[in-house]
Write an enzyme that holds these catalytic residues in place. Structure first.
Site, short mmCIF file in Angstrom:
data_model
loop_
_atom_site.label_atom_id
_atom_site.label_comp_id
_atom_site.label_asym_id
_atom_site.label_seq_id
_atom_site.Cartn_x
_atom_site.Cartn_y
_atom_site.Cartn_z
N GLY A 86 0.82 -1.20 0.00
CA GLY A 86 0.00 0.00 0.00
C GLY A 86 0.86 1.24 0.00
CG LEU A 87 2.05 3.28 3.09
CD1 LEU A 87 3.36 3.18 3.82
CD2 LEU A 87 1.24 4.44 3.64
CB CYS A 88 1.27 3.58 -3.90
SG CYS A 88 0.36 2.05 -3.92
N GLY A 89 -0.96 6.13 -2.43
CA GLY A 89 -2.06 7.01 -2.79
C GLY A 89 -3.30 6.24 -3.19
CG PHE A 91 -1.62 2.67 -8.18
CD1 PHE A 91 -1.78 2.97 -9.52
CD2 PHE A 91 -1.10 1.44 -7.82
CE1 PHE A 91 -1.40 2.06 -10.49
CE2 PHE A 91 -0.72 0.52 -8.80
CZ PHE A 91 -0.88 0.84 -10.12
#
Lengths: 289, 137
Positions: A86-89, A91
């Site tokens: 995770g941690l990709c906005g 997306f």
């Protein structure tokens, strides 16, 4: 007003978060370069493949290939390719949103939908629907062509057995470092490619085929599925890192803003404390007179 | 030296070979074949095996796995899933893969599972091709 100490610890905390997000940004940038190189390396293969494929299917008769068979669509399989982390906005959320929207549309049209999830995030989120047939987790980090082949073989087997009539791939298209959009690619039944690729390089169909065109097609079509899936995985790989870069950049900026406003609060509090202390001293001195 | 033909070997991980050569020998689906300069347009599927090419006195071998090759305009292009030169092959790994595949084949022979057997067969072929190419060095 918050106490001085509280504000101070908060500032330190936010600064640490900023450090982490900044590091993640840099890691994502490095990984993005790797993923982009992989994409670049794959491009000649894919474009050659498409040219040959369209050359072949242009001449060949489309009936008689089980992978090309157009059936009445009763079940649709959506291959949802997301990242493992995770941690990709937004997306992954965007891809999932598209998947759910397509699912709803197909279901309104009276078709059954099943999912094949590639990447952990997708399977986590789509599991709730209870329609996930298969998920492949933890392969997005360092995937190879054989991962794509495994997936493609499975999907093709489903299609051939008649369990699915139509297969589409959902992935995050890598438009640029700044923008990744969810996209859909048609997978099965294999459609004879035509148009755009052909203009690139046009051959007359005067080839010697060994073995026959039909047999070549039998070999090429499963390969074609590999190519599409591998390509989609590459795109997701690059998009993921690009999205994370942007997300982490935003996070770092947000941290900086927070530090700024917290510093103002801190200074104000300190000033107030100094002023009240001064008042006390002055008041005390006055009283002694 | 006579005429040469341009050889290109392209894999999903990028182009592997791009040079002018005298002759190319490849494992075609219906048997090995050789291609010289100015060959007629030709398209064939490739099975797992050894691709050899010669350039003057230099002789090189590559292990290639499934794909196809195309000859046109005095150029031969291989589109294969993998291509490895002898020096790049990890012999030990290939040996292990061979043993593993053989074991699986033995297991599969007892069952009727076709799919697994086929996979093991392919793995075995790959391992054998790798070992063959690495021994040719």
């Amino acid at each position: 007003m918050a106490s001085l100490k509280e504000v101070k610890t908060k500032i330190a905390g936010v600064k640490k978060t900023a450090q982490i997000t900044k590091a993640m940004n840099m890691v994502a940038a490095a990984r993005l370069r790797g993923a982009q190189e992989k994409m670049e390396a794959f491009r000649p293969y894919a474009s050659k493949f498409n040219v040959t494929m369209s050359n072949l299917s242009g001449g060949a008769n489309t009936t008689g290939f089980p992978l090309m068979e157009i059936r009445d669509v009763k079940t649709v399989e959506l291959v949802v390719i997301t990242s493992d982390r995770g941690l990709c906005g937004s997306f992954n959320a965007n891809i999932i949103k598209l998947a759910l929207k397509m699912m709803a549309e197909y279901e309104i049209a009276g078709k059954k939908v099943s999912f094949v999830c590639v990447g952990k995030k997708g399977s986590q989120l789509l599991n709730k629907t209870g329609k996930v047939r298969k998920s492949y987790r933890d392969i997005m980090g360092n995937f190879q062509m054989y991962n794509a082949r495994e997936i493609a073989t499975d999907i093709a087997a489903q299609f051939l057995s008649g369990a699915t009539d139509k297969v589409e791939v959902l992935y995050g298209h890598f438009k640029s470092v700044a923008s990744q959009i969810p996209a859909v690619a048609h997978l099965l039944p294999v459609q004879p490619t035509s148009g755009e690729e052909e203009s690139e390089k046009k051959f007359s169909g005067d080839y010697i085929y060994e073995p026959s065109t039909e047999e070549i097609m039998d070999v090429l079509q499963p390969l074609y599925l590999n190519v599409i899936i591998y390509h989609a995985m590459l795109e997701v790989g690059a998009s993921e890192h690009a999205a994370r870069m942007t997300a982490m950049d935003n996070a770092t900026n947000a941290c900086k803003d927070m530090v700024k406003s917290l510093s103002i609060i801190y200074n104000k509090a300190r000033q107030a404390a100094v002023t009240s202390e001064l008042m006390d001293i002055v008041g005390g001195a006055e009283a002694l007179k | 030296m006579g005429q040469q033909i341009r050889l290109e070997v392209v894999t999903p991980a990028g182009a592997k070979v791009n040079e002018d050569v005298d002759i190319v020998n490849a494992p075609g689906f219906g048997g090995d074949f050789g291609v010289l300069a100015n060959h007629a347009p030709f398209l064939s599927t490739i099975k797992i095996g050894t691709l050899t090419y010669e350039n003057g006195n230099k002789r090189e071998s590559l292990m290639v796995s499934g794909g196809f090759c195309e000859v046109s305009n005095n150029k031969i292009t291989f589109l294969v899933e993998s291509a490895e030169k002898g020096s790049e092959i990890d012999v030990e790994r290939a040996l292990k893969a061979k043993e593993r595949a053989e074991k699986r084949l033995a297991q599969a022979a007892q069952q009727t599972e076709n799919f697994n057997r086929k996979r093991a067969e392919v793995a075995l072929q790959r391992a054998l091709a790798r070992m063959k190419v690495s021994s040719m060095r």
